[in-house]
Scaffold this motif. Structure first.
Motif, short mmCIF file in Angstrom:
data_model
loop_
_atom_site.label_atom_id
_atom_site.label_comp_id
_atom_site.label_asym_id
_atom_site.label_seq_id
_atom_site.Cartn_x
_atom_site.Cartn_y
_atom_site.Cartn_z
N GLU A 12 0.77 -1.15 0.06
CA GLU A 12 -0.06 0.45 0.46
C GLU A 12 1.27 1.46 0.39
O GLU A 12 0.31 2.12 -1.16
CB GLU A 12 -1.60 0.11 0.71
CG GLU A 12 -2.10 1.41 0.96
CD GLU A 12 -2.88 0.39 -0.29
OE1 GLU A 12 -3.48 2.20 -0.51
OE2 GLU A 12 -3.62 -0.29 -0.67
N ALA A 13 2.14 1.21 0.56
CA ALA A 13 3.03 2.18 0.57
C ALA A 13 3.56 3.31 -0.77
O ALA A 13 3.69 3.95 -0.75
CB ALA A 13 3.84 2.68 1.85
N ALA A 19 1.23 4.15 -9.52
CA ALA A 19 0.18 4.98 -10.46
C ALA A 19 1.45 6.09 -10.87
O ALA A 19 0.68 6.17 -12.32
CB ALA A 19 -0.42 5.52 -9.76
N GLU A 20 2.71 6.72 -10.27
CA GLU A 20 2.99 7.38 -11.25
C GLU A 20 4.12 7.32 -11.93
O GLU A 20 4.43 7.77 -13.36
CB GLU A 20 3.63 8.30 -10.05
CG GLU A 20 3.62 9.31 -9.09
CD GLU A 20 3.90 10.36 -7.80
OE1 GLU A 20 5.06 10.09 -7.87
OE2 GLU A 20 3.24 10.57 -7.64
N LEU A 21 4.46 5.97 -12.23
CA LEU A 21 5.59 5.35 -12.92
C LEU A 21 4.40 4.26 -13.98
O LEU A 21 5.35 4.70 -15.21
CB LEU A 21 6.11 3.52 -11.88
CG LEU A 21 6.77 2.74 -12.80
CD1 LEU A 21 8.51 3.52 -13.48
CD2 LEU A 21 6.51 1.71 -12.11
N ASP A 50 -6.89 0.99 -8.36
CA ASP A 50 -7.81 1.05 -7.25
C ASP A 50 -8.81 -0.31 -7.98
O ASP A 50 -10.11 -0.46 -6.97
CB ASP A 50 -8.66 1.71 -7.78
CG ASP A 50 -8.37 3.86 -7.07
OD1 ASP A 50 -7.38 2.89 -5.92
OD2 ASP A 50 -7.32 4.04 -7.51
N ASN A 51 -8.52 -1.10 -9.08
CA ASN A 51 -9.57 -2.41 -9.54
C ASN A 51 -9.78 -4.30 -8.46
O ASN A 51 -8.66 -3.70 -8.66
CB ASN A 51 -8.73 -2.30 -11.05
CG ASN A 51 -10.02 -3.19 -12.09
OD1 ASN A 51 -10.80 -3.90 -11.30
ND2 ASN A 51 -10.03 -3.47 -13.39
N PRO A 52 -10.81 -3.68 -8.50
CA PRO A 52 -10.89 -4.27 -7.32
C PRO A 52 -10.16 -5.89 -7.96
O PRO A 52 -10.27 -6.82 -7.12
CB PRO A 52 -12.12 -4.98 -6.43
CG PRO A 52 -13.02 -3.96 -7.85
CD PRO A 52 -11.85 -2.88 -7.94
N ARG A 56 -3.57 -9.49 -8.69
CA ARG A 56 -1.55 -9.20 -8.07
C ARG A 56 -1.21 -7.86 -8.83
O ARG A 56 -1.59 -8.61 -9.93
CB ARG A 56 -1.02 -10.07 -7.18
CG ARG A 56 -1.06 -10.72 -8.58
CD ARG A 56 0.29 -11.79 -7.89
NE ARG A 56 0.41 -12.69 -6.46
CZ ARG A 56 1.02 -13.12 -6.45
NH1 ARG A 56 2.09 -13.34 -6.24
NH2 ARG A 56 0.53 -13.68 -4.86
N VAL A 57 -0.30 -7.49 -8.06
CA VAL A 57 0.46 -6.60 -8.42
C VAL A 57 1.82 -6.90 -8.58
O VAL A 57 2.12 -6.47 -6.90
CB VAL A 57 -0.13 -5.17 -8.85
CG1 VAL A 57 0.43 -4.40 -9.02
CG2 VAL A 57 -1.11 -4.78 -9.06
N LEU A 58 2.07 -6.46 -9.74
CA LEU A 58 3.65 -7.05 -8.99
C LEU A 58 4.91 -6.26 -9.68
O LEU A 58 4.34 -4.78 -9.98
CB LEU A 58 4.62 -7.87 -9.68
CG LEU A 58 3.70 -9.25 -9.97
CD1 LEU A 58 4.24 -10.98 -10.94
CD2 LEU A 58 3.76 -9.70 -9.04
N VAL A 59 5.43 -5.52 -8.59
CA VAL A 59 6.53 -4.43 -9.05
C VAL A 59 7.91 -4.79 -8.64
O VAL A 59 8.15 -5.98 -7.61
CB VAL A 59 6.77 -3.54 -7.66
CG1 VAL A 59 5.46 -2.99 -7.40
CG2 VAL A 59 6.92 -3.76 -5.78
#
Length: 168
Positions: A12-13, A19-21, A50-52, A56-59
Protein backbone atom coordinates in the motif's frame (compact mmCIF):
# COMPACT_ATOMS: atom_id res chain seq x y z
CA UNK A 1 28.60 -4.93 -10.27
CA UNK A 2 25.00 -5.24 -11.52
CA UNK A 3 22.19 -4.34 -9.17
CA UNK A 4 19.91 -7.10 -7.93
CA UNK A 5 16.31 -6.81 -9.15
CA UNK A 6 13.71 -8.01 -6.67
CA UNK A 7 10.11 -8.79 -7.60
CA UNK A 8 7.44 -8.48 -4.93
CA UNK A 9 3.74 -7.76 -4.63
CA UNK A 10 2.51 -4.20 -4.30
CA UNK A 11 2.54 -2.70 -0.83
CA UNK A 12 0.00 0.00 0.00
CA UNK A 13 2.87 2.41 0.77
CA UNK A 14 4.10 2.08 -2.84
CA UNK A 15 0.71 2.55 -4.52
CA UNK A 16 1.13 6.26 -5.36
CA UNK A 17 4.66 5.74 -6.70
CA UNK A 18 3.45 2.84 -8.87
CA UNK A 19 0.65 5.00 -10.29
CA UNK A 20 3.23 7.70 -11.12
CA UNK A 21 5.48 5.09 -12.76
CA UNK A 22 2.57 3.90 -14.92
CA UNK A 23 1.85 7.43 -16.13
CA UNK A 24 5.55 8.12 -16.77
CA UNK A 25 6.04 4.86 -18.64
CA UNK A 26 2.98 5.13 -20.87
CA UNK A 27 3.54 8.83 -21.60
CA UNK A 28 5.60 7.93 -24.66
CA UNK A 29 2.39 6.90 -26.44
CA UNK A 30 0.49 10.18 -26.00
CA UNK A 31 1.04 11.28 -29.60
CA UNK A 32 -0.49 8.02 -30.88
CA UNK A 33 -3.93 8.95 -29.55
CA UNK A 34 -6.47 11.71 -30.07
CA UNK A 35 -6.52 14.18 -27.18
CA UNK A 36 -9.82 12.86 -25.85
CA UNK A 37 -8.81 9.20 -26.14
CA UNK A 38 -5.44 9.92 -24.49
CA UNK A 39 -7.10 11.67 -21.54
CA UNK A 40 -9.44 8.71 -21.04
CA UNK A 41 -6.52 6.25 -21.30
CA UNK A 42 -4.39 8.29 -18.90
CA UNK A 43 -7.26 8.49 -16.41
CA UNK A 44 -7.76 4.71 -16.58
CA UNK A 45 -4.02 4.15 -16.03
CA UNK A 46 -3.94 6.53 -13.03
CA UNK A 47 -6.83 4.71 -11.36
CA UNK A 48 -6.01 1.17 -12.48
CA UNK A 49 -4.60 0.14 -9.11
CA UNK A 50 -8.02 0.69 -7.52
CA UNK A 51 -9.53 -2.09 -9.65
CA UNK A 52 -10.86 -4.78 -7.27
CA UNK A 53 -10.62 -7.39 -10.07
CA UNK A 54 -6.79 -7.36 -10.00
CA UNK A 55 -5.43 -10.70 -8.81
CA UNK A 56 -2.05 -9.20 -7.91
CA UNK A 57 0.26 -6.31 -8.74
CA UNK A 58 3.95 -7.07 -9.07
CA UNK A 59 6.66 -4.47 -8.57
CA UNK A 60 10.32 -4.59 -9.49
CA UNK A 61 12.84 -2.77 -7.32
CA UNK A 62 16.56 -2.44 -7.07
CA UNK A 63 18.29 -0.91 -4.06
CA UNK A 64 14.88 0.21 -2.80
CA UNK A 65 14.06 2.09 -6.02
CA UNK A 66 10.86 1.27 -7.92
CA UNK A 67 11.73 0.30 -11.50
CA UNK A 68 8.73 -1.52 -12.94
CA UNK A 69 5.30 -3.00 -12.39
CA UNK A 70 2.53 -5.06 -13.94
CA UNK A 71 -0.97 -6.19 -13.07
CA UNK A 72 -2.23 -9.77 -13.20
CA UNK A 73 -5.84 -10.79 -13.74
CA UNK A 74 -7.33 -14.28 -13.56
CA UNK A 75 -9.11 -14.14 -16.95
CA UNK A 76 -10.55 -11.81 -19.62
CA UNK A 77 -13.73 -11.17 -17.66
CA UNK A 78 -11.66 -9.79 -14.76
CA UNK A 79 -9.14 -7.99 -16.97
CA UNK A 80 -11.50 -6.33 -19.44
CA UNK A 81 -15.03 -6.93 -18.11
CA UNK A 82 -15.49 -8.85 -21.34
CA UNK A 83 -16.30 -12.56 -21.26
CA UNK A 84 -16.55 -12.69 -25.08
CA UNK A 85 -12.75 -12.63 -25.42
CA UNK A 86 -12.85 -16.07 -23.82
CA UNK A 87 -9.51 -16.19 -22.01
CA UNK A 88 -9.65 -18.40 -18.92
CA UNK A 89 -5.93 -18.14 -18.02
CA UNK A 90 -4.09 -15.26 -16.32
CA UNK A 91 -3.62 -12.00 -18.21
CA UNK A 92 -0.88 -9.40 -17.74
CA UNK A 93 -1.96 -5.78 -18.03
CA UNK A 94 -0.16 -2.49 -17.75
CA UNK A 95 3.42 -3.72 -17.81
CA UNK A 96 5.51 -0.61 -17.18
CA UNK A 97 9.21 0.04 -16.75
CA UNK A 98 10.64 3.42 -15.80
CA UNK A 99 12.12 5.04 -18.92
CA UNK A 100 15.42 5.46 -17.02
CA UNK A 101 15.59 1.72 -16.26
CA UNK A 102 14.78 0.18 -19.63
CA UNK A 103 17.05 -2.40 -21.20
CA UNK A 104 18.09 -3.86 -17.83
CA UNK A 105 15.89 -6.97 -17.78
CA UNK A 106 13.14 -5.55 -15.59
CA UNK A 107 10.21 -6.39 -17.90
CA UNK A 108 11.70 -9.84 -18.43
CA UNK A 109 11.94 -10.42 -14.66
CA UNK A 110 8.35 -9.26 -14.11
CA UNK A 111 7.03 -11.48 -16.91
CA UNK A 112 9.06 -14.46 -15.69
CA UNK A 113 7.57 -14.07 -12.21
CA UNK A 114 4.09 -13.75 -13.76
CA UNK A 115 4.59 -16.96 -15.74
CA UNK A 116 5.73 -18.80 -12.60
CA UNK A 117 2.70 -17.55 -10.70
CA UNK A 118 0.32 -18.54 -13.52
CA UNK A 119 1.89 -21.99 -13.73
CA UNK A 120 1.54 -22.45 -9.95
CA UNK A 121 -2.18 -21.67 -10.34
CA UNK A 122 -2.48 -24.46 -12.92
CA UNK A 123 -2.75 -22.26 -16.01
CA UNK A 124 -1.75 -23.50 -19.45
CA UNK A 125 -0.97 -20.05 -20.83
CA UNK A 126 -0.11 -16.52 -19.77
CA UNK A 127 -1.73 -13.84 -21.94
CA UNK A 128 -1.15 -10.17 -22.57
CA UNK A 129 -2.46 -7.60 -25.01
CA UNK A 130 -0.65 -4.74 -26.67
CA UNK A 131 -1.57 -1.91 -28.97
CA UNK A 132 -0.11 -2.28 -32.45
CA UNK A 133 1.77 0.99 -31.85
CA UNK A 134 3.77 -0.54 -28.99
CA UNK A 135 6.37 -2.06 -31.31
CA UNK A 136 9.27 -2.24 -28.83
CA UNK A 137 7.10 -4.02 -26.29
CA UNK A 138 5.86 -6.46 -28.94
CA UNK A 139 9.45 -7.29 -29.93
CA UNK A 140 10.23 -8.01 -26.29
CA UNK A 141 7.19 -10.28 -25.90
CA UNK A 142 8.12 -12.23 -29.01
CA UNK A 143 11.74 -12.49 -27.86
CA UNK A 144 10.51 -13.96 -24.56
CA UNK A 145 8.47 -16.62 -26.37
CA UNK A 146 5.02 -15.07 -26.55
CA UNK A 147 3.14 -16.01 -29.72
CA UNK A 148 0.36 -14.08 -31.47
CA UNK A 149 -3.18 -15.29 -30.83
CA UNK A 150 -5.29 -13.30 -33.28
CA UNK A 151 -8.44 -15.08 -32.09
CA UNK A 152 -8.21 -13.05 -28.85
CA UNK A 153 -7.58 -9.63 -30.45
CA UNK A 154 -10.12 -6.85 -29.91
CA UNK A 155 -10.70 -3.17 -30.63
CA UNK A 156 -10.74 -0.53 -27.93
CA UNK A 157 -12.07 2.77 -29.28
CA UNK A 158 -9.79 3.36 -32.29
CA UNK A 159 -7.00 0.98 -31.24
CA UNK A 160 -6.45 -2.56 -32.54
CA UNK A 161 -5.36 -4.51 -29.46
CA UNK A 162 -3.22 -7.53 -30.30
CA UNK A 163 -3.15 -10.66 -28.15
CA UNK A 164 -0.04 -12.64 -27.26
CA UNK A 165 0.21 -15.83 -25.21
CA UNK A 166 3.02 -17.75 -23.61
CA UNK A 167 2.69 -21.50 -23.28
CA UNK A 168 3.55 -22.54 -19.72
Amino acid sequence: MASIITIDTLREADKEAVAELLVESYGQYESDFSTETWQEYLDSIKHSLDNPAIDRVLVAKSEGKLLGTLQLFTNSEAAYQNSEIGIVDPIVRLLAVSPNARGKGIAKALLKESASYAKEKGASFLYLHSGANMTQAIRLYEHLGFKRDESKDFHNVDVHVKCFRLEL
